[in-house]
Design an enzyme around this catalytic site. Structure first.
Site, PDB file in Angstrom:
ATOM      1  N   GLY A 101       0.848  -1.194   0.000  1.00 28.42           N
ATOM      2  CA  GLY A 101       0.000   0.000   0.000  1.00 28.42           C
ATOM      3  C   GLY A 101       0.878   1.236   0.000  1.00 28.42           C
ATOM      4  CB  CYS A 102       0.432   4.505   1.616  1.00 27.72           C
ATOM      5  SG  CYS A 102       1.316   6.048   1.898  1.00 27.72           S
TER       6      CYS A 102
END
Length: 182
Positions: A17-18
């Site tokens: 993800g981020c």
């Protein structure tokens, strides 16, 4: 340690993800010597954050870890990785949606590939839904812009950091207390 008393170094490239979340956790792990946020797995040479955010370049937000395998194993890094993100959601982590937020392990050699396959199989018993983590050969890595490096350390009060990153860091600190830097 090598003969000259410098740590031996290996590389791991992970997308959960981020990259701000992943970077913030791994910066606290003993044996991780360097954490770099960046992009990999796409078709555009030298992509920018703005290009990545469109989801059209094919890149994933990743961290490239330089680590000392005498202190922390690749398997241990992957076990942490599978604890700090949801490997069962395709192209999504929480509210972050798009291929750039996919769960992915980019292996650097056959040994890492075999270890990753074993850990994925082991983690399949932990998660209720099927694991969708991509497993691929590590392509060209492009380091993200300077303002993305050490983001959580520099902006702990920023909204996304306090709501999304901080809880992941707290979870990792609790679950992996024995692996934290002094």
């Amino acid at each position: 340690m090598t003969q000259n008393n410098l740590p031996s170094t290996a590389i791991a490239t992970l997308g959960g993800g981020c990259f701000w979340c992943t970077e913030a956790v791994f910066q606290q792990i003993r044996g991780v010597l360097k954490v770099e946020s960046g992009y990999t797995g796409g078709a555009v040479h030298m992509p920018t954050y703005e290009q990545i955010c469109t989801g059209k370049t094919g890149h994933a937000e990743v961290v490239r870890l330089s680590f000392d395998p005498a202190v922390i194993s690749y398997q241990e890094l992957l076990e942490i990785f599978f604890t700090i993100h949801d490997p069962t959601t395709l192209n999504r982590q929480g509210n972050d949606a798009g291929t750039q937020y996919r769960s992915v392990i980019y292996f650097h050699d056959a040994e890492q590939q075999a270890i990753a396959q074993q850990v994925i199989q082991k983690m399949a018993a932990v998660w209720d839904d099927p694991i969708v983590t991509e497993l691929s050969t590590a392509p060209m890595f492009y380091i993200a812009e300077d303002y993305h490096q050490n983001y959580f350390r520099q902006h702990p009060q920023q909204g996304y950091c306090s709501v999304v990153v901080a809880p992941k860091v707290a979870k990792a600190r609790k679950l992996f207390a024995s692996k934290l830097i002094g």
